[in-house]
Design a protein around this motif. Sequence first.
Motif, PDB file in Angstrom:
ATOM      1  N   GLY A   9       0.813  -1.228   0.000  1.00  0.00           N
ATOM      2  CA  GLY A   9       0.000   0.000   0.000  1.00  0.00           C
ATOM      3  C   GLY A   9       0.840   1.268   0.000  1.00  0.00           C
ATOM      4  O   GLY A   9       1.427   1.641  -1.021  1.00  0.00           O
ATOM      5  N   VAL A  10       0.949   1.884   1.170  1.00  0.00           N
ATOM      6  CA  VAL A  10       1.453   3.258   1.249  1.00  0.00           C
ATOM      7  C   VAL A  10       2.893   3.432   0.716  1.00  0.00           C
ATOM      8  O   VAL A  10       3.148   4.308  -0.110  1.00  0.00           O
ATOM      9  CB  VAL A  10       1.348   3.757   2.710  1.00  0.00           C
ATOM     10  N   GLY A  12       4.659   1.266  -1.109  1.00  0.00           N
ATOM     11  CA  GLY A  12       4.693   0.808  -2.498  1.00  0.00           C
ATOM     12  C   GLY A  12       4.095   1.830  -3.447  1.00  0.00           C
ATOM     13  O   GLY A  12       4.639   2.103  -4.520  1.00  0.00           O
ATOM     14  N   LYS A  14       3.891   5.063  -3.199  1.00  0.00           N
ATOM     15  CA  LYS A  14       4.702   6.274  -3.416  1.00  0.00           C
ATOM     16  C   LYS A  14       5.786   6.012  -4.457  1.00  0.00           C
ATOM     17  O   LYS A  14       5.993   6.838  -5.356  1.00  0.00           O
ATOM     18  CB  LYS A  14       5.329   6.732  -2.088  1.00  0.00           C
ATOM     19  N   PRO A 194       9.414  -0.184  -1.515  1.00  0.00           N
ATOM     20  CA  PRO A 194       9.632  -0.198  -0.062  1.00  0.00           C
ATOM     21  C   PRO A 194       8.340  -0.519   0.683  1.00  0.00           C
ATOM     22  O   PRO A 194       7.725   0.333   1.318  1.00  0.00           O
ATOM     23  CB  PRO A 194      10.128   1.222   0.240  1.00  0.00           C
ATOM     24  N   SER A 195       7.938  -1.762   0.563  1.00  0.00           N
ATOM     25  CA  SER A 195       6.703  -2.251   1.181  1.00  0.00           C
ATOM     26  C   SER A 195       7.069  -3.261   2.254  1.00  0.00           C
ATOM     27  O   SER A 195       8.177  -3.802   2.250  1.00  0.00           O
ATOM     28  CB  SER A 195       5.818  -2.904   0.117  1.00  0.00           C
ATOM     29  N   ASN A 196       6.122  -3.526   3.129  1.00  0.00           N
ATOM     30  CA  ASN A 196       6.359  -4.466   4.231  1.00  0.00           C
ATOM     31  C   ASN A 196       6.710  -5.857   3.666  1.00  0.00           C
ATOM     32  O   ASN A 196       5.904  -6.454   2.956  1.00  0.00           O
ATOM     33  CB  ASN A 196       5.086  -4.530   5.084  1.00  0.00           C
ATOM     34  N   SER A 200       3.202  -7.496   2.741  1.00  0.00           N
ATOM     35  CA  SER A 200       2.879  -6.907   1.441  1.00  0.00           C
ATOM     36  C   SER A 200       3.589  -7.638   0.306  1.00  0.00           C
ATOM     37  O   SER A 200       2.978  -7.954  -0.712  1.00  0.00           O
ATOM     38  CB  SER A 200       3.275  -5.421   1.398  1.00  0.00           C
ATOM     39  N   SER A 223      14.579  -0.598   0.555  1.00  0.00           N
ATOM     40  CA  SER A 223      14.289  -0.892   1.968  1.00  0.00           C
ATOM     41  C   SER A 223      13.150  -0.022   2.518  1.00  0.00           C
ATOM     42  O   SER A 223      13.206   1.200   2.415  1.00  0.00           O
ATOM     43  CB  SER A 223      15.529  -0.666   2.824  1.00  0.00           C
ATOM     44  N   PRO A 224      12.160  -0.660   3.151  1.00  0.00           N
ATOM     45  CA  PRO A 224      11.138   0.123   3.858  1.00  0.00           C
ATOM     46  C   PRO A 224      11.578   0.462   5.285  1.00  0.00           C
ATOM     47  O   PRO A 224      10.870   1.167   5.997  1.00  0.00           O
ATOM     48  CB  PRO A 224       9.933  -0.830   3.888  1.00  0.00           C
ATOM     49  N   VAL A 231       8.925   3.604   8.381  1.00  0.00           N
ATOM     50  CA  VAL A 231       8.434   4.972   8.198  1.00  0.00           C
ATOM     51  C   VAL A 231       6.989   5.043   8.713  1.00  0.00           C
ATOM     52  O   VAL A 231       6.557   6.046   9.286  1.00  0.00           O
ATOM     53  CB  VAL A 231       8.489   5.359   6.701  1.00  0.00           C
ATOM     54  N   THR A 287      15.996   7.774   0.974  1.00  0.00           N
ATOM     55  CA  THR A 287      14.854   6.973   0.499  1.00  0.00           C
ATOM     56  C   THR A 287      13.514   7.398   1.093  1.00  0.00           C
ATOM     57  O   THR A 287      12.492   6.780   0.816  1.00  0.00           O
ATOM     58  CB  THR A 287      15.066   5.466   0.798  1.00  0.00           C
ATOM     59  N   MET A 289      10.326   9.386   1.112  1.00  0.00           N
ATOM     60  CA  MET A 289       9.572  10.134   0.093  1.00  0.00           C
ATOM     61  C   MET A 289       8.497  10.980   0.772  1.00  0.00           C
ATOM     62  O   MET A 289       7.405  10.493   1.044  1.00  0.00           O
ATOM     63  CB  MET A 289       8.947   9.155  -0.901  1.00  0.00           C
TER      64      MET A 289
END
Length: 311
Positions: A9-10, A12, A14, A194-196, A200, A223-224, A231, A287, A289
């Motif tokens: 989601g969030v 990914g 962006k 950068p998703s879980n 995810s 990397s998330p 984040v 990284t 955003m």
Amino acid sequence: MKITALAGGVGGAKLADGLARSLSADELTVIVNIGDDFDYFGFHICPDLDTVCYTLAGMANPDTGWGRAHESWVVLDNISKLGGPAWFHLGDQDIATHIERTRRLKAGESLSQVVKAFCKAWGIRVNVLPMSDQDVRTIVQTKGLGELEFQDYFVRNLCEPEVTGFRFQGIETAMPAPGVIDAIRQADYVIICPSNPWVSIAPILSVAGIRQEIRKKVVVAVSPIIGGQAVKGPAAKMFHELGIEASAMAVASQYKDFLKGFVLDTLDTSNIDAIKQWGIIPLVSDTLMKTIEDRKRLATEILSFCYAINQ
Ligand code: GDP
């Protein structure tokens, strides 16, 4: 250059938006997690797909990252006054998405057909695909509360229960949605947003054939985890509870059997040696955003990095 990105989601959404702004429409496919999907008031809700689509369409709420901008809450407020559940936040515009999606699914359209129609209506030019047209449900295994459906864990219980593992209900019979395998095969590069990694990306990689196809490609992950923290959301907490120190390196380790390049934050340069030891090429960047400009800059850097590591 053909890019296929995997996204939740969030985080990914962006990066997917940054990539969409840096590539022409036919160069980008985004394959989106559906493990967070659930049924609520009889509606079929697809949080990650909606976050990605709202973001790509420029309709996302910039403060939350999920839901619609300029949203109102009349329906949910009235449901709440009637004693109905209001723990999952559905704004009025968002509800229209769920009503129409559910109507179409009940009329026999597949999820990927619905996504295609919505993307067209919202003016999204890049190709967005659900990972599968069959239901897959992420189940979070917890210490105190046993097995919880993902949104029950994530929203209703505010990610508080201690996690012991995950399982993806329905994964044994889920097939990649039409176009998913072709998009991976045709990609010059696969980018893991950068998703879980646990809830995810893992569900996408667990769909029959996807991991095998991805292993044949040049894959770059972002990397998330920045400076040991997520984040947003429970990614770092999940690492800790599973007995792994949360770090960029721990994220790379999840993908190290197929990763060629890894993008980590300037706060995480101490992780570089470990990543190099696995034969993975690092790119250090800012990284985080926060703005649309950040998304574009990061996407452009990643695309140049992809090109460079393949020379
Ligand atoms: P979710 O399904 O909405 O939780 O979405 P994702 O799995 O795609 O995104 C959640 C992850 O995105 C979290 O682990 C965050 O740390 C990460 N994330 C969110 N924003 C950013 C960002 O700007 N930069 C990076 N590197 N990671 C981010």
